[in-house]
Design a protein around this motif. Sequence first.
Motif, PDB file in Angstrom:
ATOM      1  N   LEU A 105      12.371   8.225   6.677  1.00 40.37           N
ATOM      2  CA  LEU A 105      11.521   9.421   6.609  1.00 40.37           C
ATOM      3  C   LEU A 105      10.138   9.065   6.062  1.00 40.37           C
ATOM      4  N   ARG A 106      10.092   8.090   5.155  1.00 39.56           N
ATOM      5  CA  ARG A 106       8.816   7.664   4.571  1.00 39.56           C
ATOM      6  C   ARG A 106       8.086   6.649   5.437  1.00 39.56           C
ATOM      7  N   THR A 107       8.823   5.721   6.034  1.00 38.28           N
ATOM      8  CA  THR A 107       8.182   4.577   6.680  1.00 38.28           C
ATOM      9  C   THR A 107       8.412   4.480   8.179  1.00 38.28           C
ATOM     10  N   GLY A 108       9.352   5.256   8.705  1.00 34.06           N
ATOM     11  CA  GLY A 108       9.729   5.136  10.107  1.00 34.06           C
ATOM     12  C   GLY A 108       8.739   5.798  11.041  1.00 34.06           C
ATOM     13  N   PRO A 109       9.068   5.826  12.305  1.00 38.11           N
ATOM     14  CA  PRO A 109       8.166   6.436  13.285  1.00 38.11           C
ATOM     15  C   PRO A 109       8.014   7.941  13.048  1.00 38.11           C
ATOM     16  N   ARG A 110       6.881   8.457  13.377  1.00 39.37           N
ATOM     17  CA  ARG A 110       6.613   9.895  13.330  1.00 39.37           C
ATOM     18  C   ARG A 110       6.837  10.451  14.733  1.00 39.37           C
ATOM     19  N   SER A 111       7.531  11.553  14.809  1.00 42.35           N
ATOM     20  CA  SER A 111       7.817  12.153  16.105  1.00 42.35           C
ATOM     21  C   SER A 111       6.569  12.794  16.686  1.00 42.35           C
ATOM     22  N   TRP A 112       6.331  12.575  17.968  1.00 43.61           N
ATOM     23  CA  TRP A 112       5.205  13.204  18.655  1.00 43.61           C
ATOM     24  C   TRP A 112       5.540  14.653  18.999  1.00 43.61           C
ATOM     25  N   ALA A 113       6.819  14.966  19.027  1.00 43.66           N
ATOM     26  CA  ALA A 113       7.281  16.324  19.316  1.00 43.66           C
ATOM     27  C   ALA A 113       8.305  16.692  18.249  1.00 43.66           C
ATOM     28  N   PRO A 114       7.849  17.074  17.055  1.00 44.34           N
ATOM     29  CA  PRO A 114       8.780  17.350  15.955  1.00 44.34           C
ATOM     30  C   PRO A 114       9.811  18.423  16.320  1.00 44.34           C
ATOM     31  N   ALA A 115      11.008  18.241  15.762  1.00 41.61           N
ATOM     32  CA  ALA A 115      12.116  19.182  15.968  1.00 41.61           C
ATOM     33  C   ALA A 115      12.620  19.615  14.594  1.00 41.61           C
ATOM     34  N   PRO A 116      13.318  20.742  14.529  1.00 42.24           N
ATOM     35  CA  PRO A 116      13.820  21.224  13.233  1.00 42.24           C
ATOM     36  C   PRO A 116      14.722  20.217  12.529  1.00 42.24           C
ATOM     37  N   GLN A 117      15.595  19.538  13.274  1.00 41.34           N
ATOM     38  CA  GLN A 117      16.465  18.519  12.703  1.00 41.34           C
ATOM     39  C   GLN A 117      16.262  17.232  13.495  1.00 41.34           C
ATOM     40  N   GLU A 118      15.762  16.210  12.808  1.00 44.28           N
ATOM     41  CA  GLU A 118      15.502  14.949  13.480  1.00 44.28           C
ATOM     42  C   GLU A 118      16.401  13.851  12.919  1.00 44.28           C
ATOM     43  N   VAL A 119      16.699  12.888  13.768  1.00 43.35           N
ATOM     44  CA  VAL A 119      17.514  11.739  13.391  1.00 43.35           C
ATOM     45  C   VAL A 119      16.785  10.467  13.818  1.00 43.35           C
ATOM     46  N   PHE A 120      17.253   9.351  13.264  1.00 44.99           N
ATOM     47  CA  PHE A 120      16.728   8.054  13.647  1.00 44.99           C
ATOM     48  C   PHE A 120      17.801   7.290  14.396  1.00 44.99           C
ATOM     49  N   VAL A 121      17.390   6.642  15.479  1.00 43.22           N
ATOM     50  CA  VAL A 121      18.260   5.772  16.242  1.00 43.22           C
ATOM     51  C   VAL A 121      17.710   4.358  16.093  1.00 43.22           C
ATOM     52  N   ARG A 122      18.597   3.435  15.768  1.00 42.10           N
ATOM     53  CA  ARG A 122      18.230   2.020  15.604  1.00 42.10           C
ATOM     54  C   ARG A 122      18.783   1.236  16.783  1.00 42.10           C
ATOM     55  N   ILE A 123      17.928   0.418  17.395  1.00 44.73           N
ATOM     56  CA  ILE A 123      18.356  -0.496  18.450  1.00 44.73           C
ATOM     57  C   ILE A 123      18.255  -1.900  17.878  1.00 44.73           C
ATOM     58  N   ASP A 124      19.408  -2.537  17.680  1.00 39.56           N
ATOM     59  CA  ASP A 124      19.429  -3.887  17.128  1.00 39.56           C
ATOM     60  C   ASP A 124      19.012  -4.888  18.202  1.00 39.56           C
ATOM     61  N   PRO A 125      18.082  -5.778  17.883  1.00 41.73           N
ATOM     62  CA  PRO A 125      17.539  -6.707  18.886  1.00 41.73           C
ATOM     63  C   PRO A 125      18.456  -7.908  19.127  1.00 41.73           C
ATOM     64  N   GLU A 126      19.506  -7.705  19.904  1.00 39.19           N
ATOM     65  CA  GLU A 126      20.432  -8.794  20.194  1.00 39.19           C
ATOM     66  C   GLU A 126      19.822  -9.796  21.173  1.00 39.19           C
TER      67      GLU A 126
END
Length: 146
Positions: A105-126
């Motif tokens: 929430l402090r350092t991650g991406p900022r949503s260009w289209a904010p929503a009431p409830q937002e989540v973060f998805v992590r894609i591990d670079p395999e």
Amino acid sequence: MYANDGFRELDRQECLDLLATVPVGRIVYTRQALPAVLPVDFRRDRDGAVLVRTSASSELVSAIDGAVVAFEADEVDAVTHSGWSVVVMGAATLVTDPAEHARLLRTGPRSWAPAPQEVFVRIDPELVTGRELVGGRTLYGVHLPS
């Protein structure tokens, strides 16, 4: 890669460094048994993972949580015919750890289209691959000015 095809293969670190320079990429995932591509804003995390912030109720979250996906970002200069493209493949997971969520929430991406409830998805670079178009724009082997 052919020796004279104009492309240079990028190593893993070059690819991860380039991801930090652009704000938008594309997630490639499966939707109703077919390939789907969705542009998203993102940020590269400190460990090289790709982070996407999106609505908790989005179709994307349910489609990719736990799945292996591809993520692509690029930068292209149409005038000089130069640029690069990076592809990251790996497992996509919803960030559920409260401490990690608070950090993002402090350092991650900022949503260009904010929503009431937002989540973060992590894609591990395999698997991380990339290439750069080198040499710029040419016509019949002669370099053209930019």
